[in-house]
Structure formats: structure tokens, C-alpha cells
Design a protein around this motif. Structure first.
Motif, mmCIF file in Angstrom:
data_model
loop_
_atom_site.group_PDB
_atom_site.id
_atom_site.type_symbol
_atom_site.label_atom_id
_atom_site.label_comp_id
_atom_site.label_asym_id
_atom_site.label_seq_id
_atom_site.Cartn_x
_atom_site.Cartn_y
_atom_site.Cartn_z
ATOM 1 N N ASN B 58 0.706 -1.324 -0.082
ATOM 2 C CA ASN B 58 0.068 -0.126 -0.004
ATOM 3 C C ASN B 58 0.973 1.263 0.097
ATOM 4 O O ASN B 58 2.092 1.191 -0.217
ATOM 5 N N ALA B 60 1.588 3.327 2.064
ATOM 6 C CA ALA B 60 2.605 3.526 3.160
ATOM 7 C C ALA B 60 3.516 2.476 3.414
ATOM 8 O O ALA B 60 4.395 2.524 4.353
ATOM 9 N N GLU B 62 3.408 -0.957 3.187
ATOM 10 C CA GLU B 62 2.873 -2.137 4.118
ATOM 11 C C GLU B 62 2.562 -3.093 3.348
ATOM 12 O O GLU B 62 1.687 -2.811 2.120
ATOM 13 N N GLN B 172 2.097 -5.966 9.151
ATOM 14 C CA GLN B 172 2.116 -4.648 10.023
ATOM 15 C C GLN B 172 0.794 -4.670 10.801
ATOM 16 O O GLN B 172 0.892 -3.835 11.709
ATOM 17 N N GLU B 234 -5.076 5.400 0.336
ATOM 18 C CA GLU B 234 -4.395 6.400 -0.126
ATOM 19 C C GLU B 234 -5.499 7.474 -0.512
ATOM 20 O O GLU B 234 -6.577 7.193 -0.744
ATOM 21 N N THR B 238 -3.578 8.756 4.300
ATOM 22 C CA THR B 238 -2.764 7.627 4.239
ATOM 23 C C THR B 238 -3.063 6.672 5.315
ATOM 24 O O THR B 238 -2.853 7.012 6.462
ATOM 25 N N LYS B 240 -2.657 3.662 7.410
ATOM 26 C CA LYS B 240 -1.702 2.636 7.900
ATOM 27 C C LYS B 240 -2.142 1.669 8.638
ATOM 28 O O LYS B 240 -2.945 1.734 9.557
#
Lengths: 345, 271
Positions: B58, B60, B62, B172, B234, B238, B240
């Protein structure tokens, strides 16, 4: 016979009466009639008129464990008529596999006048209510499609649905509306208080009358009117140290609603203990002691619960507390908790 | 002579063809109807979405997979070049796209009046009216009995539909009580019944990029729509996974809905 909400002794006799048809099965004529001293109901009867057949189907469903995953828990398991359709003696209810819920089971009572359901008001339509306990993993933990399939495969049900709705089809809407029909008929309006109010019964005791006076001065701004609630959501100052349940905030996401819960009706309150959303108080004495001296000052505390000097609580003498309890006991409705039509058949 | 005759025939045939084509183009007999298909092709960035098996990255940075992806599309309207609108009959305008069910990716709109359509507008989710409507009128994909278990798209404790549901694994994501590094986005909220609250009902308009989708009695265009779920992470925010692995009925859900409203794009129109 007519299972209507006749008031007074004659009505009570009618309620208790039953008759047999030639086949020997019980025949009741069920219809929803507003008690004369109650406000107009808010339930939309236009979409779901209560009929004898719909009520009988709803009652069968209400007491059927098939609504739960292992067929062990029915609606009636946690909403027992003898306790005004609450789970007597349980602060929190144990559902399937003896798992505990997080809140005290409220009474199934006078729901036609209620526009939101649950302690936090998360459900806005009685017809949508029953989905929640059926699917809640700690209550009945069953999938709705499986419930419908179990009912379709039970030879009792297609004829009951046919009688109630005109075809044997078993659908989500019909299941929920039939349950609503039963619950709508759980009307409590025939307590000693009601009879006194309507002039059909004896006066209340001196203690209860004194209690009523104090109640009207100090409690009735929230527990208002003939239903003994204004259905608002309020923070009544409970100690939150061991229970951080955010209440109404979970539904509105508004921080101002943190720790607010619905003001419960006090009808049949002597039978619906334990009290508060988490059942932390086991008797009415404890509740009144709490309102007099146990409240904890906090953000969002309802302004009505502050004394003129700003401190939380309601000034109540020992005598006033006793009298209020005597009054609250006059709200018990023996006809309601003993009505055989509302019982498991 | 013979050649000339053939040439003449050809000319005649060609002119007939042209004539037919012109007629077809200009004929907007409102009594004539055709159908229009929308295909929702879920992708991640520039890649095909492989449910459960694909791994993606993604915005970020991840890593994530997608194990479940369901979303409602409703209230579809087809818009003509002149701005006039054909709205599907409301009762039949609710669809649940499920990545796990290929048949659900295609939405067939029947009985569309003949016309030249240039864009489509729809709701991602379920409008507030339908969220509060009598249970007897909630059939098909709106019947809670038809979407149960992992596919459940209805909050029983807080009456209302889940509009968008996406779950998957990500290293994550913190370990959940089931021992999995899982993220769960269950996004809903129609604005509240008795008290106002979050409203994640999103209306999306997709332009056909200058192409006219010609609906006729015998012409049934088809819009191929890419749905890029990388966009969920996004845009304005953003997202996460490390910080928001479980987003359900909460203020943060608004950010995810604001992001995912931009995940739809018409890739092309088949005439």
C-alpha cells in the motif's frame, strides 16, 4: 375470548379466561388495544397489524430454542415472564455456552411506545431488533439463514406462517414481524397504580401515596408520564471505574453521549432487578441509596442530577426512600406476569 | 459491364449500411429499450486482485493481502450527454459486489431507454432511506439472511448496512485475539436515525471519457470498471494498517470512505 387490554377486575377475568373450539385447541382473539390512559403508540402498525395468528406464531418463535445455534437458548430464556420478561437474578445474562453478555436484559414490555431499543438505542425499529440477539455470539449465536432453514424444515412452522401471512413462505421479514407481534402484546398497564389512576381499584397505601409525591418531585423529570420514562439517554453518574461501557456514544460517536444510557421504564421495577445497564445493584434499596449518596461526579453527568450547590445526587431521607419503594411496588402488574397468553404454551 | 453492375450493388449495399448506421445513431425512440452492463473488476494498483493469494503493497509501504472484499452498489443512474438521466427503479437498484462471487461482478441494467449515455452515477453503500425502511421491503442483497457469516453486511446492534467490507492479512497488523495479523475494514454509517452521526454514503459519478455508450433495442453496451482497492489506503488520508488495523463504526471510518470513493474508474466501454 378477546385478549385485549381491558383494565380492572373484569378485564383481568377476561384475560384469564380461555375457551376451546370443537377441535380442542385453544382459541384466542388477539388484537392490540391502547390502554385508555396511555399515549398513542409509536410502532407502525400499518406495516404489521397484530393478528391472532401472527401473535401465536410470534409466541411460538419467542419460546423456540431453534433461534439459537445449538437450539438451547430462546428469547424467553433471558426474557422470563415471571420477571416482567427480564432475566431475574442475573446482572448480566448468560447466553449460549454460558457466555456472559455485557448489559442487563431489559424487559420486553410496552415496546409499542418505544422508538429506540437497547440501553444505547442502537436499533430504531422493533422489527429490526430480534436480529441482534439471534446473531450475537454471546446470546444465541445463530446465522439468520440457518434459522430460516431450521424453521422451514420444522413441520410446525409452514402452517403457522401460512395462517399468519397467507402463504407458508418463511422469510426474514415475516420472522421478525411475527416476533414483533408477540412482543407488542406484552403490554403492562394494569398495576395497582393504574387501577388507582383510573378509579377502578383501591387507593394506594399512605406510604405509597407519600412515595408517589416524592417521586413526582424528585424522579419524574426523567421517569416521566404513565410509562415512567422519557426514553432519553442520560448519564446518571454511575461509578465508571470498573465499567467503561460508553453507552450511547457507541451509536452516535458523539463524545457528549459518553456513558449515557436510556432511562428505563419503572413499570414492574420490583420484579426486574438487578438494576442499571450492567445490573450492578441487586435491590431497590441499593438503587435509592446510590441516587441519594453514591453518585460519582463526572463529565456528562445529567444536569438534573445535580443539587443546587452543584454536587451530584438527589436529597432523599430514609423515610422518603422507603416510601418511594412502596410506591414503586404499586407499579407491579400481576396480570402481566401471569397472563397465560404470554406464557410458553 | 458485369464489374460495373457489381460495383453498383456494392455501392447500394454500402449506402444501405451507412443509412442503417445513421438511423441507428439518431434514433432515440423512448419506447425502445436495451440493456446496459456494468462490470466491476477489482484490482490492486496495476495488478489483478487474487483473493487470499496475492500480496500487495500500500501507499504506506505495508504489505497486505485481501481475503474478503464486498461492497454495495446502489441507486444507479445513467446520464446522457445533455444531462438527462435514466434512474433504475429504486427497488431493483441494489447490488452487492463480492470478490469471491464472479457472478456478482456484473450488474445488468434492463429496460434502459434507448439513448447515448456518457456517464454513470451510483451510490457506494446503501442510502439512508433504505437503511430505515420496513424490513419487509429489504429483499435480495438487502436481506440480512442472504449475507451471513463472513459475508454479513448488516450491523444488528446499530441498525444499518455495512457498505464496504475488506479484510486481509498484513505483517504490519497487530496480532488479533485469534492469533492472526489481520486487518478489518467494515465501513458503514448512514447518518443516524434518532441522533445524527457519521454518514459514509458516497455518490460516485464516472465519466465514460468522451465515449458514448449507445443503448438501443439491439445494442447493449458494457462498461468495464476498474475498482482499485489500493486507493482504500491512499488519497486524503494515508491509511496505515499498523495504526488502524480494525476500522468499523468509528470516526476514522470516514477517512477510509473518503479514500475508497475514488477507487472506481471506467476503463473502457464495449459497444
Amino acid at each position: 375470548m378477546k385478549f385485549r387490554l381491558y383494565l380492572g377486575v373484569v378485564g383481568a377475568l377476561l384475560l384469564m379466561a380461555s375457551c376451546k373450539d370443537n377441535g380442542g385447541s385453544e382459541v384466542v382473539d388477539v388484537q392490540f388495544v391502547k390502554p385508555s390512559h396511555f399515549p398513542e403508540p409509536v410502532y407502525n402498525f400499518a406495516e404489521n397489524e397484530v393478528t391472532t395468528e401472527g401473535f401465536v406464531l410470534g409466541r411460538t418463535l419467542f419460546y423456540d430454542g431453534k433461534l439459537s445455534r445449538d437450539n438451547s437458548i430462546s428469547c424467553g430464556s433471558c426474557h422470563q415472564q415471571s420477571a416482567a420478561f427480564t432475566h431475574h437474578g442475573h446482572d448480566l445474562s448468560h447466553g449460549i455456552d454460558d457466555q456472559l453478555g455485557s448489559r442487563n436484559a431489559p424487559p420486553v414490555m410496552n415496546l409499542a411506545w418505544q422508538s429506540t431499543f437497547f440501553w444505547d438505542g442502537g436499533v430504531h425499529d422493533l422489527d429490526l431488533f430480534s436480529l441482534a440477539p439471534i446473531e450475537n455470539p454471546v446470546e444465541m449465536d445463530e446465522k439468520l439463514d440457518v434459522v430460516l432453514e431450521k424453521l422451514r424444515n420444522d413441520p410446525r412452522y409452514p402452517p403457522l406462517f401460512n395462517a399468519a401471512f397467507g402463504t407458508p413462505e418463511i422469510s426474514t421479514g415475516r420472522l421478525l414481524k411475527a416476533l414483533s407481534q408477540f412482543m407488542l402484546m406484552c403490554v403492562s398497564a394494569d398495576s395497582d397504580y393504574d387501577r388507582m389512576l383510573l378509579g377502578t381499584g383501591p387507593d394506594l397505601s399512605t406510604e405509597a401515596m407519600a412515595g408517589m409525591e416524592t417521586f413526582n418531585q424528585k424522579c419524574a423529570s426523567c421517569h416521566s408520564g404513565v410509562l415512567f420514562t422519557d426514553y432519553s439517554f442520560r448519564n446518571n453518574g454511575l461509578n465508571r471505574a470498573f465499567n467503561q461501557d460508553a453507552g450511547r456514544e457507541r451509536i452516535t460517536l458523539n463524545p457528549e453521549d459518553r456513558f449515557k444510557f436510556k432511562v428505563p421504564s419503572l413499570r414492574n421495577v420490583a420484579r426486574t432487578g438487578p438494576y442499571m445497564h450492567d445490573g450492578r445493584y441487586y435491590n431497590l434499596e441499593a438503587v435509592l441509596n446510590y441516587y441519594a449518596s453514591g453518585m460519582v461526579d463526572q463529565e456528562n453527568l445529567d444536569p438534573l442530577l445535580r443539587k443546587s450547590d452543584g454536587t451530584p445526587g438527589i436529597d432523599l431521607s430514609a423515610n422518603e426512600k422507603e416510601n418511594i419503594i412502596a410506591f414503586l411496588k404499586t407499579l407491579s402488574d400481576e396480570q402481566f406476569i401471569r397472563n397465560p397468553e404470554l406464557a410458553e404454551q | 459491364m458485369k464489374n460495373i453492375r457489381i460495383a453498383g450493388y456494392l455501392l447500394l449495399t454500402a449506402s444501405l449500411l451507412v443509412f442503417t448506421q445513421c438511423k441507428k445513431d439518431d434514433d432515440n425512440d423512448p419506447n425502445e429499450t436495451g440493456h446496459f452492463e456494468m462490470e466491476f473488476d477489482n484490482i490492486v494498483g496495476g495488478e489483478e486482485l487474487n483473493l487470499g493469494t496475492g500480496t500487495y503493497t500500500n501507499a504506506a509501504g505495508e504489505t497486505f493481502s485481501v481475503t474478503l472484499l464486498n461492497y454495495y452498489i446502489s441507486n444507479i443512474e445513467l446520464i446522457r450527454a445533455d444531462g438527462s438521466v435514466y434512474a433504475m427503479p429504486q427497488d431493483s437498484s441494489y447490488f452487492l459486489v463480492k470478490e469471491s462471487d464472479d457472478a456478482s461482478h456484473a450488474i445488468e441494467i434492463e429496460d434502459v431507454p434507448a439513448g447515448d449515455y456518457t456517464s454513470v452515477r451510483f451510490v457506494v453503500g446503501v442510502d439512508s432511506l433504505r437503511n430505515t425502511m420496513d424490513i419487509g421491503q429489504r429483499t435480495g442483497v438487502l436481506d440480512p439472511a442472504n449475507n451471513t457469516g463472513d459475508d454479513n453486511m448488516y450491523w444488528t446492534w446499530n441498525s444499518g448496512y455495512i457498505f464496504f467490507k475488506m479484510e486481509g492479512l498484513s505483517p504490519q497488523a497487530p496480532v488479533d485475539p485469534g492469533g492472526l495479523n489481520k486487518y478489518r475494514f467494515h465501513i458503514g454509517g448512514f447518518g443516524g436515525m434518532s441522533s445524527p452521526t457519521i454518514n459514509n454514503v458516497k455518490t460516485v459519478t464516472l465519466d465514460f471519457n468522451g465515449v458514448k455508450a449507445l443503448v438501443r433495442k439491439d445494442a447493449h453496451p458494457h462498461a468495464h470498471i476498474f475498482v482499485d482497492v489500493a486507493k482504500v489506503f491512499e488519497g486524503e488520508t494515508t491509511v496505515k494498517i499498523a495504526e488502524n488495523s480494525t476500522v468499523m463504526f468509528s470516526p476514522f471510518s470516514v477517512n477510509i470512505a473518503n479514500n475508497y470513493q475514488h477507487m472506481f474508474v471506467v476503463d473502457h466501454i464495449h459497444q
